[in-house]
Design a protein around this motif. Structure first.
Motif, PDB file in Angstrom:
ATOM      1  N   ILE A 138       0.844  -1.186   0.000  1.00  0.00           N
ATOM      2  CA  ILE A 138       0.000   0.000   0.000  1.00  0.00           C
ATOM      3  C   ILE A 138       0.885   1.244   0.000  1.00  0.00           C
ATOM      4  CG2 ILE A 138      -1.808  -1.215   1.294  1.00  0.00           C
ATOM      5  CD1 ILE A 138      -0.939   0.300   3.795  1.00  0.00           C
ATOM      6  N   PRO A 139       0.376   2.399  -0.431  1.00  0.00           N
ATOM      7  CA  PRO A 139       1.175   3.626  -0.385  1.00  0.00           C
ATOM      8  C   PRO A 139       1.551   3.968   1.056  1.00  0.00           C
ATOM      9  CG  PRO A 139      -0.788   3.922  -1.736  1.00  0.00           C
ATOM     10  CD  PRO A 139      -0.955   2.626  -1.024  1.00  0.00           C
ATOM     11  N   ALA A 140       2.718   4.579   1.249  1.00  0.00           N
ATOM     12  CA  ALA A 140       3.178   4.945   2.586  1.00  0.00           C
ATOM     13  C   ALA A 140       2.183   5.848   3.304  1.00  0.00           C
ATOM     14  CB  ALA A 140       4.540   5.635   2.490  1.00  0.00           C
ATOM     15  N   SER A 141       1.452   6.661   2.547  1.00  0.00           N
ATOM     16  CA  SER A 141       0.476   7.574   3.143  1.00  0.00           C
ATOM     17  C   SER A 141      -0.656   6.827   3.848  1.00  0.00           C
ATOM     18  CB  SER A 141      -0.105   8.504   2.079  1.00  0.00           C
ATOM     19  OG  SER A 141      -0.743   7.754   1.055  1.00  0.00           O
ATOM     20  N   ARG A 142      -0.886   5.564   3.448  1.00  0.00           N
ATOM     21  CA  ARG A 142      -1.954   4.765   4.057  1.00  0.00           C
ATOM     22  C   ARG A 142      -1.424   3.846   5.162  1.00  0.00           C
ATOM     23  NH1 ARG A 142      -5.700   1.690   0.072  1.00  0.00           N
ATOM     24  NH2 ARG A 142      -7.171   2.011   1.776  1.00  0.00           N
ATOM     25  N   TYR A 143      -0.117   3.885   5.375  1.00  0.00           N
ATOM     26  CA  TYR A 143       0.490   2.980   6.352  1.00  0.00           C
ATOM     27  C   TYR A 143       0.370   3.567   7.769  1.00  0.00           C
ATOM     28  CZ  TYR A 143       3.628  -0.755   7.933  1.00  0.00           C
ATOM     29  OH  TYR A 143       4.166  -1.866   8.553  1.00  0.00           O
ATOM     30  N   THR A 144      -0.856   3.654   8.245  1.00  0.00           N
ATOM     31  CA  THR A 144      -1.140   4.135   9.591  1.00  0.00           C
ATOM     32  C   THR A 144      -1.477   2.942  10.478  1.00  0.00           C
ATOM     33  OG1 THR A 144      -3.506   4.366   9.112  1.00  0.00           O
ATOM     34  CG2 THR A 144      -2.096   6.271   8.646  1.00  0.00           C
ATOM     35  N   ALA A 145      -1.368   3.114  11.781  1.00  0.00           N
ATOM     36  CA  ALA A 145      -1.607   2.014  12.718  1.00  0.00           C
ATOM     37  C   ALA A 145      -2.976   1.384  12.512  1.00  0.00           C
ATOM     38  CB  ALA A 145      -1.463   2.518  14.152  1.00  0.00           C
ATOM     39  N   GLN A 146      -3.984   2.216  12.312  1.00  0.00           N
ATOM     40  CA  GLN A 146      -5.340   1.710  12.153  1.00  0.00           C
ATOM     41  C   GLN A 146      -5.495   0.910  10.860  1.00  0.00           C
ATOM     42  OE1 GLN A 146      -8.353   4.763  12.273  1.00  0.00           O
ATOM     43  NE2 GLN A 146     -10.056   3.327  12.097  1.00  0.00           N
ATOM     44  N   HIS A 147      -4.923   1.434   9.753  1.00  0.00           N
ATOM     45  CA  HIS A 147      -5.072   0.742   8.471  1.00  0.00           C
ATOM     46  C   HIS A 147      -4.217  -0.526   8.430  1.00  0.00           C
ATOM     47  CE1 HIS A 147      -6.508   0.388   4.431  1.00  0.00           C
ATOM     48  NE2 HIS A 147      -5.275   0.361   3.928  1.00  0.00           N
ATOM     49  N   VAL A 148      -3.037  -0.476   9.041  1.00  0.00           N
ATOM     50  CA  VAL A 148      -2.180  -1.665   9.109  1.00  0.00           C
ATOM     51  C   VAL A 148      -2.909  -2.800   9.832  1.00  0.00           C
ATOM     52  CG1 VAL A 148      -0.102  -2.627  10.198  1.00  0.00           C
ATOM     53  CG2 VAL A 148       0.037  -0.476   8.928  1.00  0.00           C
ATOM     54  N   LYS A 149      -3.559  -2.452  10.928  1.00  0.00           N
ATOM     55  CA  LYS A 149      -4.320  -3.444  11.697  1.00  0.00           C
ATOM     56  C   LYS A 149      -5.429  -4.052  10.839  1.00  0.00           C
ATOM     57  CE  LYS A 149      -6.862  -3.987  16.060  1.00  0.00           C
ATOM     58  NZ  LYS A 149      -7.341  -3.285  17.280  1.00  0.00           N
ATOM     59  N   LYS A 150      -6.112  -3.214  10.062  1.00  0.00           N
ATOM     60  CA  LYS A 150      -7.194  -3.686   9.197  1.00  0.00           C
ATOM     61  C   LYS A 150      -6.666  -4.627   8.113  1.00  0.00           C
ATOM     62  CE  LYS A 150     -10.427  -2.133   5.613  1.00  0.00           C
ATOM     63  NZ  LYS A 150     -10.927  -0.979   4.823  1.00  0.00           N
ATOM     64  N   VAL A 151      -5.573  -4.226   7.456  1.00  0.00           N
ATOM     65  CA  VAL A 151      -5.009  -5.027   6.377  1.00  0.00           C
ATOM     66  C   VAL A 151      -4.532  -6.381   6.897  1.00  0.00           C
ATOM     67  CG1 VAL A 151      -3.126  -5.196   4.695  1.00  0.00           C
ATOM     68  CG2 VAL A 151      -4.377  -3.048   4.946  1.00  0.00           C
TER      69      VAL A 151
END
Length: 247
Positions: A214-227
């Motif tokens: 995923i793009p680095a801009s989407r690499y947040t704690a919340q989105h990482v957990k979801k993925v």
């Protein structure tokens, strides 16, 4: 000096990787460090055999029908891909980013299937096999399930710039593999993107790596957990499907 067969495969792989964008003899010669006459001779052989098609003299060449037919005949990793492709498609649509299935054969990593769910990004498999076992999430996850002597020999064959930071030395590599097997996943941010991988286990044996970037801009704690939740669930689903196939 490259043998004729090596040159032929290099030309063919370059054309397949670029398709459906055609390549000219001049472009191929420059990209592969070959003479135009050598490339033209190889193209003539591949064209006559049906491996490539000529769009026009100006546009160049694309992959041909024989490659598709051979792929269909081979049914390579048929069980894995039959069960895995629709799953990868579903995840890519859900995550709206690139999802893939990969396997290591010999010391090369092969992306068996990739689906890009993010139209804003151009992602394509550009090489048949790559020596990036320790520079990719899926490569690391697969190597975590290999014997240590194999892990080490392939690691020592890597150049320093082909390593993720977690694999900076042999001691950290051992710890990383233990962590991957314990956690059941690997993720990190690599330059401009976040990368993920989870193992697919069939009948207790490693079968493939399911990955995502995923793009680095989407690499947040919340989105990482979801993925990770989606990938781990999908890997378990695929593992179960492969177990059923094996009965």
């Amino acid at each position: 000096m490259l043998k004729v067969v090596d040159k032929t495969f290099k030309v063919l792989e370059a054309i397949v990787a670029a398709s459906p964008q055609p390549l000219t003899p001049k472009h191929l010669a420059e990209a592969l460090d070959l003479t135009v006459s050598t490339v033209s001779h190889i193209l003539k052989m591949l064209l006559e055999s049906g491996y490539i098609l000529q769009i026009s003299r100006q546009a160049g060449y694309v992959a041909g029908p024989k490659l598709t037919v051979l792929g269909n005949i081979a049914n390579f990793e048929d069980k894995l891909l039959t069960a895995g492709k629709p799953l990868v498609d579903r995840i890519a649509e859900n995550i709206q980013d690139a999802v893939l299935l990969s396997r290591v054969y010999g010391h090369l990593r092969y992306v068996l299937y990739l689906k890009n769910g993010n139209p804003a990004r151009e992602i394509k498999v550009r090489h048949a096999g790559t020596r990036d076992l320790y520079a990719t999430a899926t490569g690391l996850v697969e190597m975590a399930y290999r014997p240590w002597n194999e892990q080490l020999s392939l690691y020592r064959a890597c150049s320093a710039n082909a390593l993720l930071p977690d694999a900076a030395n042999e001691e950290s590599l051992q710890k990383l593999f233990v962590r991957i097997r314990k956690d059941g996943f690997y993720t990190t941010q690599k330059k401009e993107m976040g990368i993920f991988a989870v193992p697919v286990i069939s009948n207790g044996v490693f079968s493939a790596a399911l990955g995502c970037n995923i793009p680095a801009s989407r690499y947040t704690a919340q989105h990482v957990k979801k993925v990770l939740k989606i990938l781990i669930g999908a890997a378990a689903e695929l593992s179960t499907a492969l177990d059923v196939y094996a009965i």
